[in-house]
Design a protein around this motif. Structure first.
Motif, PDB file in Angstrom:
ATOM      1  N   PRO A   1      43.008  97.919 -42.389  1.00  0.00           N
ATOM      2  CA  PRO A   1      41.649  97.390 -42.232  1.00  0.00           C
ATOM      3  C   PRO A   1      41.685  95.891 -41.973  1.00  0.00           C
ATOM      4  CG  PRO A   1      41.795  98.808 -44.169  1.00  0.00           C
ATOM      5  CD  PRO A   1      43.193  98.563 -43.682  1.00  0.00           C
ATOM      6  N   ALA A   2      40.578  95.339 -41.504  1.00  0.00           N
ATOM      7  CA  ALA A   2      40.497  93.913 -41.184  1.00  0.00           C
ATOM      8  C   ALA A   2      40.528  93.044 -42.443  1.00  0.00           C
ATOM      9  CB  ALA A   2      39.222  93.631 -40.402  1.00  0.00           C
ATOM     10  N   GLN A   3      40.163  93.565 -43.589  1.00  0.00           N
ATOM     11  CA  GLN A   3      40.105  92.788 -44.815  1.00  0.00           C
ATOM     12  C   GLN A   3      41.502  92.568 -45.384  1.00  0.00           C
ATOM     13  OE1 GLN A   3      38.216  95.475 -44.213  1.00  0.00           O
ATOM     14  NE2 GLN A   3      36.333  94.404 -43.767  1.00  0.00           N
ATOM     15  N   ALA A   4      41.592  91.604 -46.301  1.00  0.00           N
ATOM     16  CA  ALA A   4      42.858  91.299 -46.958  1.00  0.00           C
ATOM     17  C   ALA A   4      42.575  90.815 -48.376  1.00  0.00           C
ATOM     18  CB  ALA A   4      43.614  90.226 -46.171  1.00  0.00           C
ATOM     19  N   TYR A   5      43.642  90.612 -49.146  1.00  0.00           N
ATOM     20  CA  TYR A   5      43.537  90.029 -50.475  1.00  0.00           C
ATOM     21  C   TYR A   5      43.731  88.522 -50.352  1.00  0.00           C
ATOM     22  CZ  TYR A   5      43.734  94.666 -52.510  1.00  0.00           C
ATOM     23  OH  TYR A   5      43.450  95.957 -52.855  1.00  0.00           O
ATOM     24  N   TYR A   6      42.880  87.763 -51.048  1.00  0.00           N
ATOM     25  CA  TYR A   6      42.902  86.312 -50.984  1.00  0.00           C
ATOM     26  C   TYR A   6      42.923  85.710 -52.379  1.00  0.00           C
ATOM     27  CZ  TYR A   6      41.494  86.851 -46.118  1.00  0.00           C
ATOM     28  OH  TYR A   6      41.444  87.206 -44.793  1.00  0.00           O
ATOM     29  N   LEU A   7      43.638  84.593 -52.510  1.00  0.00           N
ATOM     30  CA  LEU A   7      43.542  83.763 -53.698  1.00  0.00           C
ATOM     31  C   LEU A   7      42.419  82.776 -53.426  1.00  0.00           C
ATOM     32  CD1 LEU A   7      44.498  82.644 -56.435  1.00  0.00           C
ATOM     33  CD2 LEU A   7      46.108  81.207 -55.158  1.00  0.00           C
ATOM     34  N   VAL A   8      41.439  82.720 -54.320  1.00  0.00           N
ATOM     35  CA  VAL A   8      40.254  81.891 -54.132  1.00  0.00           C
ATOM     36  C   VAL A   8      40.129  80.953 -55.333  1.00  0.00           C
ATOM     37  CG1 VAL A   8      37.754  81.906 -53.785  1.00  0.00           C
ATOM     38  CG2 VAL A   8      39.146  83.797 -52.896  1.00  0.00           C
ATOM     39  N   VAL A   9      40.123  79.643 -55.034  1.00  0.00           N
ATOM     40  CA  VAL A   9      40.052  78.631 -56.087  1.00  0.00           C
ATOM     41  C   VAL A   9      38.972  77.622 -55.706  1.00  0.00           C
ATOM     42  CG1 VAL A   9      41.330  76.840 -57.333  1.00  0.00           C
ATOM     43  CG2 VAL A   9      42.529  78.867 -56.494  1.00  0.00           C
ATOM     44  N   PRO A  10      38.052  77.305 -56.626  1.00  0.00           N
ATOM     45  CA  PRO A  10      37.069  76.272 -56.327  1.00  0.00           C
ATOM     46  C   PRO A  10      37.775  74.960 -55.971  1.00  0.00           C
ATOM     47  CG  PRO A  10      36.504  77.434 -58.350  1.00  0.00           C
ATOM     48  CD  PRO A  10      37.879  77.883 -57.959  1.00  0.00           C
ATOM     49  N   GLU A  11      37.335  74.308 -54.906  1.00  0.00           N
ATOM     50  CA  GLU A  11      37.956  73.052 -54.457  1.00  0.00           C
ATOM     51  C   GLU A  11      38.006  72.016 -55.577  1.00  0.00           C
ATOM     52  OE1 GLU A  11      39.641  71.982 -51.980  1.00  0.00           O
ATOM     53  OE2 GLU A  11      39.289  73.447 -50.407  1.00  0.00           O
ATOM     54  N   ALA A  12      37.007  72.026 -56.443  1.00  0.00           N
ATOM     55  CA  ALA A  12      36.915  71.024 -57.504  1.00  0.00           C
ATOM     56  C   ALA A  12      38.100  71.066 -58.467  1.00  0.00           C
ATOM     57  CB  ALA A  12      35.612  71.207 -58.282  1.00  0.00           C
ATOM     58  N   VAL A  13      38.773  72.204 -58.566  1.00  0.00           N
ATOM     59  CA  VAL A  13      39.892  72.330 -59.508  1.00  0.00           C
ATOM     60  C   VAL A  13      41.199  72.692 -58.822  1.00  0.00           C
ATOM     61  CG1 VAL A  13      38.363  72.912 -61.436  1.00  0.00           C
ATOM     62  CG2 VAL A  13      39.356  74.746 -60.032  1.00  0.00           C
ATOM     63  N   ALA A  14      41.200  72.743 -57.505  1.00  0.00           N
ATOM     64  CA  ALA A  14      42.370  73.228 -56.756  1.00  0.00           C
ATOM     65  C   ALA A  14      43.616  72.379 -56.938  1.00  0.00           C
ATOM     66  CB  ALA A  14      42.016  73.338 -55.275  1.00  0.00           C
ATOM     67  N   GLU A  15      43.474  71.096 -57.261  1.00  0.00           N
ATOM     68  CA  GLU A  15      44.633  70.210 -57.393  1.00  0.00           C
ATOM     69  C   GLU A  15      45.174  70.124 -58.815  1.00  0.00           C
ATOM     70  OE1 GLU A  15      46.364  68.975 -54.903  1.00  0.00           O
ATOM     71  OE2 GLU A  15      44.942  69.926 -53.515  1.00  0.00           O
ATOM     72  N   ARG A  16      44.579  70.828 -59.733  1.00  0.00           N
ATOM     73  CA  ARG A  16      45.080  70.800 -61.104  1.00  0.00           C
ATOM     74  C   ARG A  16      46.510  71.355 -61.138  1.00  0.00           C
ATOM     75  NH1 ARG A  16      39.863  72.593 -64.763  1.00  0.00           N
ATOM     76  NH2 ARG A  16      38.708  70.681 -64.376  1.00  0.00           N
ATOM     77  N   THR A  17      47.325  70.796 -62.000  1.00  0.00           N
ATOM     78  CA  THR A  17      48.739  71.172 -62.083  1.00  0.00           C
ATOM     79  C   THR A  17      48.916  72.666 -62.323  1.00  0.00           C
ATOM     80  OG1 THR A  17      49.244  68.975 -62.940  1.00  0.00           O
ATOM     81  CG2 THR A  17      50.921  70.677 -63.255  1.00  0.00           C
ATOM     82  N   VAL A  18      48.168  73.215 -63.265  1.00  0.00           N
ATOM     83  CA  VAL A  18      48.309  74.630 -63.584  1.00  0.00           C
ATOM     84  C   VAL A  18      47.899  75.503 -62.392  1.00  0.00           C
ATOM     85  CG1 VAL A  18      46.036  74.892 -64.664  1.00  0.00           C
ATOM     86  CG2 VAL A  18      47.927  76.383 -65.354  1.00  0.00           C
ATOM     87  N   VAL A  19      46.885  75.091 -61.655  1.00  0.00           N
ATOM     88  CA  VAL A  19      46.436  75.848 -60.489  1.00  0.00           C
ATOM     89  C   VAL A  19      47.488  75.769 -59.387  1.00  0.00           C
ATOM     90  CG1 VAL A  19      44.677  76.016 -58.681  1.00  0.00           C
ATOM     91  CG2 VAL A  19      44.005  75.574 -61.040  1.00  0.00           C
ATOM     92  N   SER A  20      48.026  74.572 -59.148  1.00  0.00           N
ATOM     93  CA  SER A  20      49.054  74.407 -58.120  1.00  0.00           C
ATOM     94  C   SER A  20      50.292  75.240 -58.427  1.00  0.00           C
ATOM     95  CB  SER A  20      49.450  72.941 -57.980  1.00  0.00           C
ATOM     96  OG  SER A  20      48.371  72.189 -57.513  1.00  0.00           O
ATOM     97  N   ALA A  21      50.694  75.258 -59.702  1.00  0.00           N
ATOM     98  CA  ALA A  21      51.867  76.045 -60.102  1.00  0.00           C
ATOM     99  C   ALA A  21      51.603  77.541 -59.917  1.00  0.00           C
ATOM    100  CB  ALA A  21      52.236  75.735 -61.544  1.00  0.00           C
TER     101      ALA A  21
END
Length: 194
Positions: A159-179
């Motif tokens: 199908p055209a759909q896929a699985y995505y990791l979605v992170v609010p931009e406001a927290v995307a650079e946090r160390t735990v999120v980056s890891a």
């Protein structure tokens, strides 16, 4: 810093729960895995993988009184359908009609069979020999390796759909999120290569 991973949803909601109320002063960091089109405003989105759906069943059906040797043999078996809840767009789901077209099989009622609204119960029914289901190869590898499920045919639909990791931009650079993002993207690359 607390981290929560939302469960995988099969609905590509226009509004992802929690995204509108992200408070950058909060130490809670939410990440989401969503199945859908990949368009989430205000978020950093990484494509993980697109599922490849194939027919799966109990290994017992391969050798039973009505063995599954070729796709046309499905006419003698119960087709199990993923009946979405009311919030899911039916066009987002892999269907037997699509699979049978790719397989070049006619004369089978693609809508006939058993409707099951829970993906876990759908796989349980296939494992128990109730019928043949469509499932993502990537998500059932463990069941196949353990001998609980078999893939009788080497035919997949995507199908055209896929699985995505979605992170609010406001927290995307946090160390735990980056890891977490780095680890998850590495794991997803293994799924895509496999």
């Amino acid at each position: 810093m607390a981290t929560s991973l939302d469960t995988i949803d099969s609905v590509d909601a226009a509004h992802v729960s929690g995204l509108a109320r992200v408070d950058v002063r909060d130490d809670k960091t939410e990440t989401f895995i969503r199945y859908g089109s990949g368009h989430y405003d205000g978020c950093r989105v990484d494509r993980l993988f697109a599922p490849a759906y194939t027919a799966v069943c109990s290994p017992l059906l391969l050798k039973g009184m009505r063995p599954l040797n070729v796709p046309a043999d499905l006419r003698r078996h119960n087709l199990l359908h993923n009946q979405a809840d009311s919030g899911t767009d039916q066009h987002d789901l892999a269907t037997w009609d699509q699979w049978l077209q790719v397989a070049g099989v006619t004369g089978i009622d693609a809508d006939g069979g058993t409707q099951i609204s829970d993906p876990g119960l759908l796989l349980s029914a296939a494992i128990d020999g109730v019928g043949v289901a469509l499932a993502s190869k990537q998500l059932i590898e463990g069941e196949v390796a353990a001998g609980r499920l078999a893939m009788p045919f080497d035919i997949v639909i995507r199908p055209a759909q896929a699985y995505y990791l979605v992170v609010p931009e406001a927290v995307a650079e946090r160390t735990v999120v980056s890891a977490f993002r780095k680890w998850l993207l590495a794991e997803a690359a293994k799924v895509r290569e496999g």
